[in-house]
Design a protein around this motif. Structure first.
Motif, short mmCIF file in Angstrom:
data_model
loop_
_atom_site.label_atom_id
_atom_site.label_comp_id
_atom_site.label_asym_id
_atom_site.label_seq_id
_atom_site.Cartn_x
_atom_site.Cartn_y
_atom_site.Cartn_z
N ALA A 156 45.29 44.82 66.37
CA ALA A 156 45.72 43.52 66.33
C ALA A 156 44.48 42.72 67.13
O ALA A 156 44.14 41.65 66.78
CB ALA A 156 46.93 43.57 67.37
N GLY A 157 43.92 43.25 68.10
CA GLY A 157 42.74 42.78 68.74
C GLY A 157 41.53 42.29 67.50
O GLY A 157 41.01 41.41 67.59
N ARG A 158 41.27 43.40 66.92
CA ARG A 158 40.20 43.21 65.76
C ARG A 158 40.75 42.18 64.77
O ARG A 158 39.75 41.01 64.32
CB ARG A 158 40.03 44.51 65.23
N PHE A 159 42.08 42.19 64.29
CA PHE A 159 42.49 41.16 63.33
C PHE A 159 42.35 39.92 63.88
O PHE A 159 42.04 39.01 63.20
CB PHE A 159 43.93 41.44 63.16
N LEU A 160 42.94 39.66 65.25
CA LEU A 160 42.90 38.43 65.99
C LEU A 160 41.36 37.71 66.03
O LEU A 160 41.06 36.45 65.83
CB LEU A 160 43.63 38.47 67.05
N LEU A 161 40.67 38.47 66.26
CA LEU A 161 39.38 37.89 66.34
C LEU A 161 38.86 37.48 64.98
O LEU A 161 38.02 36.53 64.86
CB LEU A 161 38.30 38.96 66.99
N THR A 162 38.86 38.43 63.90
CA THR A 162 38.48 37.88 62.55
C THR A 162 39.21 36.74 61.97
O THR A 162 38.64 35.76 61.46
CB THR A 162 38.90 39.17 61.73
N ALA A 163 40.66 36.73 62.33
CA ALA A 163 41.35 35.54 62.21
C ALA A 163 40.76 34.17 62.83
O ALA A 163 40.57 33.34 62.30
CB ALA A 163 42.98 35.60 62.39
N LEU A 164 40.47 34.22 64.07
CA LEU A 164 39.73 33.19 65.05
C LEU A 164 38.35 32.97 64.43
O LEU A 164 38.00 31.55 64.10
CB LEU A 164 39.78 33.60 66.31
N GLN A 165 37.54 33.78 63.89
CA GLN A 165 36.29 33.60 63.34
C GLN A 165 36.45 32.82 61.89
O GLN A 165 35.81 31.77 61.68
CB GLN A 165 35.56 34.61 63.20
N GLY A 166 37.55 33.29 61.01
CA GLY A 166 37.73 32.83 59.79
C GLY A 166 38.33 31.29 59.98
O GLY A 166 37.88 30.41 59.35
N LEU A 167 39.32 31.25 60.78
CA LEU A 167 39.70 29.77 61.18
C LEU A 167 38.61 28.68 61.60
O LEU A 167 38.71 27.44 61.26
CB LEU A 167 40.72 29.68 62.13
N ARG A 168 37.65 29.18 62.37
CA ARG A 168 36.37 28.35 62.77
C ARG A 168 35.67 28.04 61.49
O ARG A 168 35.40 26.64 61.34
CB ARG A 168 35.75 29.14 63.66
N VAL A 169 35.47 28.96 60.35
CA VAL A 169 34.81 28.44 59.35
C VAL A 169 35.58 27.71 58.52
O VAL A 169 35.07 26.73 58.01
CB VAL A 169 34.31 29.93 58.65
#
Length: 194
Positions: A156-169
């Motif tokens: 979940a931590g890894r998913f949330l980081l990836t989601a946050l970075q994707g949201l930024r892009v």
């Protein structure tokens, strides 16, 4: 006897950080940096070495400030899931100019991480900090019954980081605040206990 520096190093790094954030590493010239920092060329080289060293220092400062802000937002709500959602909603609530500027950390990853091992190293360290913070929040949310017991905190931590970075892009690419809010809501609702 060496002459003392006539400028505030921290303020100079902060100003350089803004230039790199606005323009990117490659598009930022030494002259851009000197103007923003209000220092001479020799002072820059004597203090920071070169543009690359200055960029790494600015990126590390940004990542430290960003991590501190993340930790503060994650502690801002009694509900871990509500705090997590606020982390994502911050992006949707930014001004159009802020969304277009993006995140200096994500910008550095997309521009340089594949070709610059030092930038990649700074980026990995920041990612580990963020993932660990998200893991702790998910663990706390599970303890409070907000998240399904079957959710793996590390994943979940890894998913949330990836989601946050994707949201930024996605925000930088021009997505509307409404679309960003929908993604934030969907991201967090996927963890919620049923």
């Amino acid at each position: 006897m060496a002459r003392p520096k006539e400028f505030d190093r921290e303020e100079a790094v902060k100003r350089a950080m803004v230039v790199f954030w606005e323009k990117g590493y490659e598009a930022t010239s030494t002259d851009d940096l000197l103007r923003a920092m209000g220092i001479g060329r020799q002072s820059m080289y004597d203090t920071f070495g070169d543009k690359h060293r200055l960029f790494l220092e600015a990126l590390q400062r940004y990542q430290a400030e960003n991590a501190a802000g993340l930790m503060e937002r994650l502690r801002s709500e009694p509900s871990p899931l509500a705090a997590l959602e606020q982390v994502f909603l911050v992006i949707a609530n930014e001004s159009p100019a802020e969304r277009a500027r993006g995140c200096l950390g994500v910008n550095a990853i997309t521009e340089l991480a594949r070709v610059d091992p030092e930038v990649a190293s700074v980026s990995r360290a920041a990612a580990m900090t963020c993932e660990a913070a998200f893991e702790r929040v998910v663990r706390e949310a599970k303890r409070k019954g907000e998240v399904r017991a079957s959710v793996d905190e590390r994943q979940a931590g890894r998913f949330l980081l990836t989601a946050l970075q994707g949201l930024r892009v996605t925000a930088k690419a021009g997505a509307s605040p409404e679309a960003l809010r929908e993604v934030a809501s969907f991201t967090v609702s996927g963890l919620r206990a049923r």
